[in-house]
Motif scaffolding. Structure first.
Motif: not given
Length: 354
Positions: A102-106
């Motif tokens: 999943h897409k990086q969040k931080t």
């Protein structure tokens, strides 16, 4: 590492994997109740059958090790640490598999692994909610360790009211959690937290292997004095009344905001957003106080030195930090309503004290 060690590691991993797979299969196939959730960015309907799965697994485990004695209890006790390490390893691998696609969040990859990138993962064609399943694994794992603790001491044929009281109170704690499983859809963990190593490790390792801290210490079976039994049971159930009462009152307020709690307590709120009557007039996190008191009652019951007190001490550290985080989050979310709420309910956790 000897061949015996390798054999033990293999069976420890096999045991843990089997328990996880068996619970997951039961969760998927046993008829469930469908309940509407509170989270805005997750599933609108949850499948809940935690109590049924919990009772089936623990009944089977009790029969296998206690009644039919198909498994050597001492062997399971010997593998306890290896079980915990295998659970930790599985949790770490699972966290990577859950986070990486999943897409990086931080800005930090490792922070993403720790906190997670998904808040409400859905598995098996949306038949299993990630958080529901993880809490199911953790709660049942905790209870399996309690059952093993009971039979470990029952073999000694000594007075063991401390063990019996501890196991009964803790069993009440786990059973009533799953009985009220629907209420927890409206709590901090489901509304705010993401699913990463923190939550996965908490459910697979921390709940089952740390909450019952007595399993790690040389607790002696003993006969508790009547006064200590009454004290431990009273403190435990005072905590339960505060925690369960607060959680159930908030659940009712969010689902039926105009209905009286227990038919008696009128819901008073600030602009329909922040509840400040009943349990929630005592302190802003009276449920934290309740959970801590339950842990104190359990530690008093087991009478096992300093070791079992790590459980309530953990709660003190956790809740002091979480209260501060929640304070900032709520101030940003509710603005002036939060300021008014703090004016009406001035105590953070302990009424009239803190």
């Amino acid at each position: 590492m000897t061949l015996v060690d390798l054999n033990e590691w293999f069976f420890a991993f096999l045991h843990i994997s089997f328990v996880y797979i068996f619970i997951t299969i039961l969760h998927l196939v046993i008829p469930a109740k469908y309940v509407r959730g509170y989270v805005k960015d997750g599933p609108t309907i949850y499948r809940l059958n935690g109590l049924k799965v919990f009772l089936i697994v623990n009944l089977l485990f009790t029969l296998v090790i206690g009644y039919f004695q198909l498994v050597n209890i001492q062997y399971l006790i010997k593998l306890r640490l290896k079980h915990a390490i295998c659970a930790c390893f599985i949790g770490l691998i699972f966290s990577f598999l859950l986070v990486l696609p999943h897409k990086q969040k931080t800005s930090s990859f490792w922070l993403d692994i720790y906190l997670g990138r998904l808040k409400n993962p859905q598995w098996f064609g949306n038949r299993a909610d990630g958080k529901i399943l993880l809490y199911l694994l953790g709660g049942i794992g905790l209870q399996l360790n309690l059952i093993l603790l009971y039979f470990e001491h029952a073999q000694e044929h000594k007075p063991m009211t401390n063990i019996i009281t501890y196991v009964i109170l803790f069993t009440f704690f786990t059973t009533e959690y799953f009985y009220h499983e629907y209420v927890h859809l409206y709590t901090f963990d489901f509304i705010v937290e993401y699913v990463g190593f923190k939550l996965v490790w908490g459910c697979l390792v921390f709940y089952p292997f740390f909450y019952p801290t007595a399993i790690w210490f040389p607790i002696q079976s003993s006969s508790l004095s009547f006064s200590r039994q009454i004290l431990s049971i009273s403190i435990f159930f005072l905590g339960w009344i505060l925690s369960r009462g607060a959680n159930n009152q908030k659940y009712l307020f969010r689902t039926k905001p105009k209905e009286k709690f227990l038919g008696l307590i009128q819901p008073i709120s600030i602009n329909g957003r922040l509840l400040c009557s009943g349990w929630w007039a005592l302190s802003r996190h009276v449920n934290y106080l309740g959970d801590t008191l339950m842990a104190v009652g359990l530690s008093l019951a087991i009478a096992g030195g300093i070791g079992p007190w790590l459980y309530p001490l953990y709660y003190v550290g956790l809740f002091l930090a979480r209260e501060r985080t929640d304070f900032e989050r709520c101030r940003d979310k509710y603005g002036k309503d939060w300021d008014e709420y703090c004016r009406r309910v001035p105590y953070r956790i302990i009424p009239f004290l803190y």
